[in-house]
Design an enzyme around this catalytic site. Sequence first.
Site, short mmCIF file in Angstrom:
data_model
loop_
_atom_site.label_atom_id
_atom_site.label_comp_id
_atom_site.label_asym_id
_atom_site.label_seq_id
_atom_site.Cartn_x
_atom_site.Cartn_y
_atom_site.Cartn_z
N GLU A 1 -9.07 -1.53 -10.27
CA GLU A 1 -9.89 -0.33 -10.15
C GLU A 1 -9.03 0.87 -10.54
O GLU A 1 -7.98 1.10 -9.95
CB GLU A 1 -10.36 -0.13 -8.71
CG GLU A 1 -11.31 -1.20 -8.22
CD GLU A 1 -11.77 -0.97 -6.79
OE1 GLU A 1 -12.63 -1.74 -6.34
OE2 GLU A 1 -11.26 -0.05 -6.11
N TYR B 1 -7.10 -9.63 3.77
CA TYR B 1 -8.02 -8.49 3.65
C TYR B 1 -8.65 -8.46 2.26
O TYR B 1 -9.83 -8.16 2.09
CB TYR B 1 -7.30 -7.17 3.94
CG TYR B 1 -8.15 -5.99 3.61
CD1 TYR B 1 -9.26 -5.67 4.39
CD2 TYR B 1 -7.89 -5.21 2.49
CE1 TYR B 1 -10.08 -4.61 4.07
CE2 TYR B 1 -8.70 -4.15 2.16
CZ TYR B 1 -9.80 -3.84 2.94
OH TYR B 1 -10.61 -2.81 2.60
N LYS B 2 -7.87 -8.78 1.23
CA LYS B 2 -8.41 -8.78 -0.13
C LYS B 2 -9.32 -9.98 -0.39
O LYS B 2 -9.95 -10.06 -1.45
CB LYS B 2 -7.27 -8.77 -1.15
CG LYS B 2 -6.59 -7.41 -1.29
CD LYS B 2 -5.54 -7.44 -2.37
CE LYS B 2 -4.78 -6.12 -2.47
NZ LYS B 2 -5.56 -5.02 -3.06
N TYR C 1 0.84 -1.19 0.00
CA TYR C 1 0.00 0.00 0.00
C TYR C 1 0.87 1.24 0.00
O TYR C 1 1.93 1.28 0.63
CB TYR C 1 -0.88 0.03 1.26
CG TYR C 1 -1.92 -1.05 1.30
CD1 TYR C 1 -2.63 -1.42 0.16
CD2 TYR C 1 -2.21 -1.70 2.50
CE1 TYR C 1 -3.61 -2.41 0.22
CE2 TYR C 1 -3.19 -2.68 2.56
CZ TYR C 1 -3.88 -3.03 1.43
OH TYR C 1 -4.84 -4.00 1.48
N ARG D 1 -5.44 6.95 -9.17
CA ARG D 1 -4.66 5.88 -8.57
C ARG D 1 -5.28 4.56 -8.99
O ARG D 1 -6.38 4.55 -9.56
CB ARG D 1 -4.59 5.99 -7.04
CG ARG D 1 -5.93 5.84 -6.36
CD ARG D 1 -5.80 6.04 -4.85
NE ARG D 1 -4.97 5.01 -4.23
CZ ARG D 1 -5.43 3.86 -3.75
NH1 ARG D 1 -6.71 3.57 -3.80
NH2 ARG D 1 -4.61 2.99 -3.20
N HIS E 1 -11.97 3.96 5.68
CA HIS E 1 -10.80 3.10 5.54
C HIS E 1 -10.47 2.31 6.79
O HIS E 1 -9.43 1.62 6.84
CB HIS E 1 -9.58 3.94 5.09
CG HIS E 1 -9.68 4.39 3.67
ND1 HIS E 1 -10.23 5.60 3.30
CD2 HIS E 1 -9.36 3.76 2.51
CE1 HIS E 1 -10.22 5.71 1.99
NE2 HIS E 1 -9.70 4.61 1.47
C1 HEM Z 1 -5.51 8.96 -2.37
C2 HEM Z 1 -6.63 8.46 -2.01
C3 HEM Z 1 -6.84 7.06 -1.47
C4 HEM Z 1 -5.96 6.12 -1.05
C5 HEM Z 1 -4.43 6.20 -0.99
C6 HEM Z 1 -6.74 4.96 -0.65
C7 HEM Z 1 -6.22 3.77 -0.18
C8 HEM Z 1 -6.92 2.61 0.03
C9 HEM Z 1 -6.36 1.30 0.25
C10 HEM Z 1 -4.86 1.00 0.30
C11 HEM Z 1 -7.37 0.43 0.40
C12 HEM Z 1 -7.25 -1.09 0.57
C13 HEM Z 1 -7.40 -1.71 -0.80
C14 HEM Z 1 -7.22 -3.21 -0.91
O1 HEM Z 1 -6.40 -3.84 -0.24
O2 HEM Z 1 -7.88 -3.80 -1.79
C15 HEM Z 1 -8.59 1.17 0.28
C16 HEM Z 1 -9.84 0.64 0.41
C17 HEM Z 1 -10.99 1.38 0.32
N1 HEM Z 1 -11.09 2.71 -0.06
FE1 HEM Z 1 -9.59 4.00 -0.40
N2 HEM Z 1 -8.06 5.23 -0.83
C18 HEM Z 1 -8.17 6.50 -1.34
C19 HEM Z 1 -9.31 7.17 -1.66
C20 HEM Z 1 -10.56 6.72 -1.35
C21 HEM Z 1 -11.76 7.53 -1.42
C22 HEM Z 1 -11.83 9.00 -1.83
C23 HEM Z 1 -12.77 6.76 -1.03
C24 HEM Z 1 -14.18 7.25 -0.95
C25 HEM Z 1 -15.21 6.57 -0.60
C26 HEM Z 1 -12.24 5.42 -0.74
C27 HEM Z 1 -12.95 4.31 -0.34
C28 HEM Z 1 -12.41 3.07 -0.04
C29 HEM Z 1 -13.22 1.93 0.37
C30 HEM Z 1 -14.72 1.92 0.55
C31 HEM Z 1 -12.32 0.87 0.61
C32 HEM Z 1 -12.70 -0.52 1.11
C33 HEM Z 1 -12.77 -0.44 2.64
C34 HEM Z 1 -13.46 -1.65 3.27
O3 HEM Z 1 -12.90 -2.75 3.26
O4 HEM Z 1 -14.58 -1.47 3.79
N3 HEM Z 1 -10.87 5.46 -0.94
N4 HEM Z 1 -8.30 2.51 0.04
#
Ligand code: HEM
Length: 348
Positions: free
Chosen positions: A277, A328-329, A35, A232, A202
């Site tokens: 994604e 987690y994935k 990450y 991203r 998150h």
């Molecule tokens: C620079 C911006 C962002 C970064 C660096 C980031 C980073 C991450 C990372 C590392 C994960 C885990 C992914 C995985 O292992 O598959 C994640 C999950 C997620 N992100 Fe973000 N994210 C960003 C922006 C956003 C935004 C704007 C949203 C708005 C809703 C969002 C919603 C989510 C959701 C819903 C998950 C899944 C969480 C769960 O398991 O319930 N992310 N994100």
Amino acid sequence: MTITHPPTATDGATISAPDLVAGFPFPFPNEIYRYSTNVEPARGAVPTPAGQWGTAVVDVDSEYGAELAERAAILERDPSRSAVLPHMDVAAWDAMLCLMRELALSRPESFGLELLDPTGPGGARPSYRWRNDLLAIDHVFTLGDATSLPAPPLAWIAGQVQEDIVLLDQRDGVLHGDAGVVTFAADWSFGFDVGMTFLEIHGPVPRIHAEGVITRAHEFLLNLQPNETYRRTNWTLTIGRRLDVSTELYPEWGPDREMVQTLDDDAFGRLVHLRTEVQHLIRLPESGAVMFLIRSYMLPFADLARVEPWRARAAHVIAELPEDMADYKGIAKYRHRAAAWLREFPHH
Ligand code: HEM
């Protein structure tokens, strides 16, 4: 999307349509995956061994009709996939206009937004003409006047883009996910998350809190200037070409993680998909909201493995991924078989 490179590695029959291979955003720029706050300016073309991706913020491909039909069916069954909290009305209009402009930019031959009258009827609000030839839409509306649209603005535009949409309101120095239409969530629930802060959303992700990834991302987003657009990628594995792997439907798709282990190699390669994604982050100019777009692309291993650099890189990344991240994935049960399948292709 304009493909400038011939899809050299896809001679012969692939499961996926040729444009889905040529435009696939392969998500592993490095030998291993961790990450990080991996944001970069949008719109840059990324050449790949099969073609390229990345020039469009809103991408239309050969799945357009099928994916929009699927979104409509999901929303019909479960309206909780769509929500606009009352204070998000201006952001919803802002999002609609922005998405229309992006569609017109990426495919001017199929979409067009024309400003008809900068002051509009009654002298106050501008009116526009929107043309979407793919869906046979040709419609005049007045900005901010809900009666001039056939559906609320966010719902209407969500029915015309393949992207999932979340709108984040910024108040007191914090971003809140207060509106959206999300039908293709990968193992999360928009209905559960709506109204939460960026940090709360998150909450379940391992590592990122201790490593400061998410606070850095939040800082970055708070400083995004009007119309600035970044992107991203994120990735996972999905069994079957199933876009809707939301928490709500877990009973339907969860058991596939056991089932997939019993498949023979041929079926395994057809069913297991690398899912990327491509996420765009845009500061909307009128409302100041941040629009988060999630476009989900899927390529079955049988097609992925025919592009040699993709086969080798994906095998390595998936095998090396730390166990907590694989867990987690949701891929911990079958990722070693997935890596071995790729390593041994085509000699199963
Ligand atoms: C620079 C911006 C962002 C970064 C660096 C980031 C980073 C991450 C990372 C590392 C994960 C885990 C992914 C995985 O292992 O598959 C994640 C999950 C997620 N992100 Fe973000 N994210 C960003 C922006 C956003 C935004 C704007 C949203 C708005 C809703 C969002 C919603 C989510 C959701 C819903 C998950 C899944 C969480 C769960 O398991 O319930 N992310 N994100």
